[in-house]
Structures are given as structure tokens and as C-alpha cells.
Design a protein around this motif. Sequence first.
Motif: not given
Length: 528
Positions: A253-271
Motif C-alpha cells: 500500500v505504501w509503495k502505491l501511495l509513494g507519489p503522495w505520502l511516505a509511511p511516516e506521514d500518516g496512519e494507515l486506517w484501512r486498505a
Amino acid sequence: MTMSPATTDYDVLVVGFGPTGAVATGLLGRNGHRTLVIDRLTDIYDKPRAIALDHEIFRHFDNMGVAEAIAAYVEPFTASEHFGTDGQLIRRIDMIAKPYPLGYTPSMVFSQPPVEAELRRHATGFASVQAELGVELTGLVQRSDRVEATLKDAGGQLRRVTARYVLGCDGASSMVRQIAGIALEDLIFDEPWLVVDVRVNQAALAKLPQNSAQFCNPARPVSFLIGPKNHRRWEIMLLPGEDPRQMERPENVWKLLGPWLAPEDGELWRAASYRFHALVASEWRNGRIIIAGDAAHQQPPFIGQGMCQGLRDATNLAWKLDRVLKGASPDSLLDSYTAERKQHVIELTGKIKAIGQSICERDPAAARQRDARILAEGGGKPLTLTRQEIIPPLRAGFLSERDGAARGTLFPQPRIMNGREARPLDQVTGLGLRVFIDGRNDTSALAALCAAYPDLPAATIAPADSGQPGTLKEADGVLAGWFDRHGVLAAIVRPDHYVFGTARNADELDRLLREVSSRLHGHITIRI
């Protein structure tokens, strides 16, 4: 056959206590109907699913008296910007301008768990409502005058209850629909997507788009939605060969969000991975068994209408079921439910599919042609649409036989002056079937006609500066503009705020009043 309420355990058994079931239960409870609502889960799902609602639904929330309680969990929906193959802006979907026609922000985002909790709290606040959680339906048997339902509690104990009607709001895999033998019709849309919800850290919010967005990139289409507070959602198309379960794993999930966010930028609430479907039930009623919400239809989420459609089902059905249960209208009034809602769902789903198919284009050459076509529609500039333009009217069912102006559309809600304050129309006139008359002219003939129908209360409305005596005064000219735009002097409006029909003069109003009264009390035909 009309049943005495004493002959069954309940007037209505509602199966499923999600938003659709909770609204239906609350509306039935408000009218004093003995209602049992069950859900196989013991608590509200604590992750976000639905994220959008509109002014039609919020109007009903206000009518129910829950608008203030849920306001803390609701925010205006930002514009949605669509970006083409090369990252260029090709289209905007925004809101209509003020004054808002129904009195509320036309498009909103919300947090489902606390809103659902308030809807449940409201429903169970009525003495006639009983809620049982951890209880599932295992069987239904229809009789001529009732339905016998077999229920199983968390301990496996079975019991039987009877109800005059059963309402299945039990989701896409609805047991009620299966038992009733109602088939689903495929509207031909089936795409795998990953839905990701993130609680974004405050410092990282500035890194993200400031409007919701559709990235129509053929390499991988992505939708981005701005939810309440720091809630952000990505809907990411999965590609051929990608395992949906593997793509849900946090590292992927974090790889897919890479263009926008890094893991330290928020809490993954649901995938959660889904197949976005377009399905509609062939019938929404089998005798005394009725379905609503995801049990009756599923559509892709591209304009955020999934939950709205379910709540339209509940508000459409509740006023009709209220009349039937009270003996004020025959059971055949319920036939209009499928006629109205199925057509509406099919038409709106067709529009959603077209948007979705445009977004989901994977062929780069075809995607560039799409971008050029959309820009050409806007005269070479990004085209701006409103979400409200996309929602169709009702076209069939309990509507006037005469296809007049505004028939089947939502009636506006102006603000009515009360001294120096202004209140929403519904709070002033109450709910139910109502007649509204343009008060800018001599209305004596129209008012005299309405006096013969005491169960159809009439209100005469004019702009606050019109000086007309004996009228309600609207603050913003919303209704005066509506009367002018449609060239009518009066309208009959249903309890769910859809226009039964309009009249241009006294003769037409006379015919309209006769028609609605006749059809309410038994001489009902369903216009298809």
C-alpha cells in the motif's frame, strides 16, 4: 387483505442495521410502527466505507432531527479535478452556486462510523422500535397476511417471529434477497480496485492535492478524495496479475501511495480490495418481502452515490409503507417502489459507469483521445460540471400521469422568514404530502380548490419583499425562481420531497388534486 396490527409480533422486521436499515427503522419508529431491526454483527464497523452524501440526504437527516448531531462529522465536498494522460486538467466536477436549492451544501463528505452510530441512536429512541444485535436471519415463509421469520442468536438459539412486512437492508450478499428468490441483473461493470484510507499527519497535508482528484493515467488510474478533517482516501485500480490480497499488505500500500505520502506521514486506517460492480435487482419486492440499499443495487463509487442511493430507497419506501400499515392506502402503493427506484438506479449507474469507464481507460492512445474529446466539450478549456446535474429525476411510479414540468424532480427548500430569522421550509410546513402555491398573484381560486382536500395541506409562498398578505415569505427567491423556470403556479410534493405534478392554472390544479387523491386511496396505476 388488511391485517390488524395485533395479529403479528411486529409491523416490520428490518434485516440489517447499517445506514439504510437505520434510516428506515427511524422513519418507521417515528410513525409509531412496531419495528424489530436485527443485525448479525454486534457493533458498528469501525472503519470508513461510505464517504459522501448530498443535500437530498442531509435534508432527510434534518427532517429526522439528526442533522445537528452528525454535523461534527460532516464537511463540504471539495471540487473534483480530473487530470489526463499527461497530468493536464481536463475536467472539474464542482457544486452549484448559492443560494443552495435544498437549503444545504449540495455535496458533503462524512465519517461513517460516528454518523451510523447517531442514526442507530435515533432509531432506537422510539418506543415502538426494538433492536437486536448478533442476530441473523435464517429463513422466511410468506403467508397471505404476514411473513414468518426464523432468527438465530449468537448462541445458536432459533426463534420465530411474525411481521406484516420484511425489509432487507442486509448488504450485497443479502440473505433476504436470496430467500425471496430475487435475481440480480448485471449492468456490465467489473473492475478490481484497492481502497485506502489514511489519517494524514497535519504537517503532511500540504503535500497532498487541495481538491479531490481523478488521475486518469492509463498506467494506473487513481481517485483521491478529501474526507473530513485529516481523512484522505485513495481508490487505486489494480492491474492484471496483481493479487488483491497481496496488494492490501501495508508495504505494498505504501509503495502505491509513494507519489503522495511516505509511511511516516500518516496512519494507515484501512486498505481493502474490492471489485467495483454495477448490479441491480430484477424486482425489489416479492409480496411482503422488500429489499433496499446494497441488497437491491451496487454501483461503482466514482461520484460517491452508493450510500445516498440506499437512503433514497429508505425514504421512498417509508412514507408508502406508513400509509399502507395505517390502512390509508392499499398495498398496491408499494408497487411504485420498484418502478421508481430501479429506473433511477439504472439511469444513474449508467452515468457513473460512463465516468468510470472514462477514468479507467488503460490504452494510452484511447486515453489521449478521451482527453482531447473532454477538452473539446469545454471549448478547449477544462469542462466544469456539477454533481447535481448528474442525478436524474424519477421517471416512473407514483407521479402524475401528465408529464408536466418538474414532475419527478426534487422540490426546492427555501428559507422562510420568521421575524428576523429564517427557517427551512420543511420546519415550517411539516412533512407529508403538501401543495405549494406561487403567492405572487391572486391565489384565491387555487386555495379554494385545496380547501376541499384537508389531507393535502396547502402553503402559499412569496418573496419576502412581495408584500402579499397571508403568504409565507421566502428569503432568497429560490422558490419564485423555480416557479418561473418551470412556468407553473402550483405543485404537489410527496413526503420524500419529489414532485408528484405541477399545475399552470386552476383547472390543471383541480385535475392534479383529484388524481393524487384517487390514487392514494386505491385507484392506483403505476406509470412506467
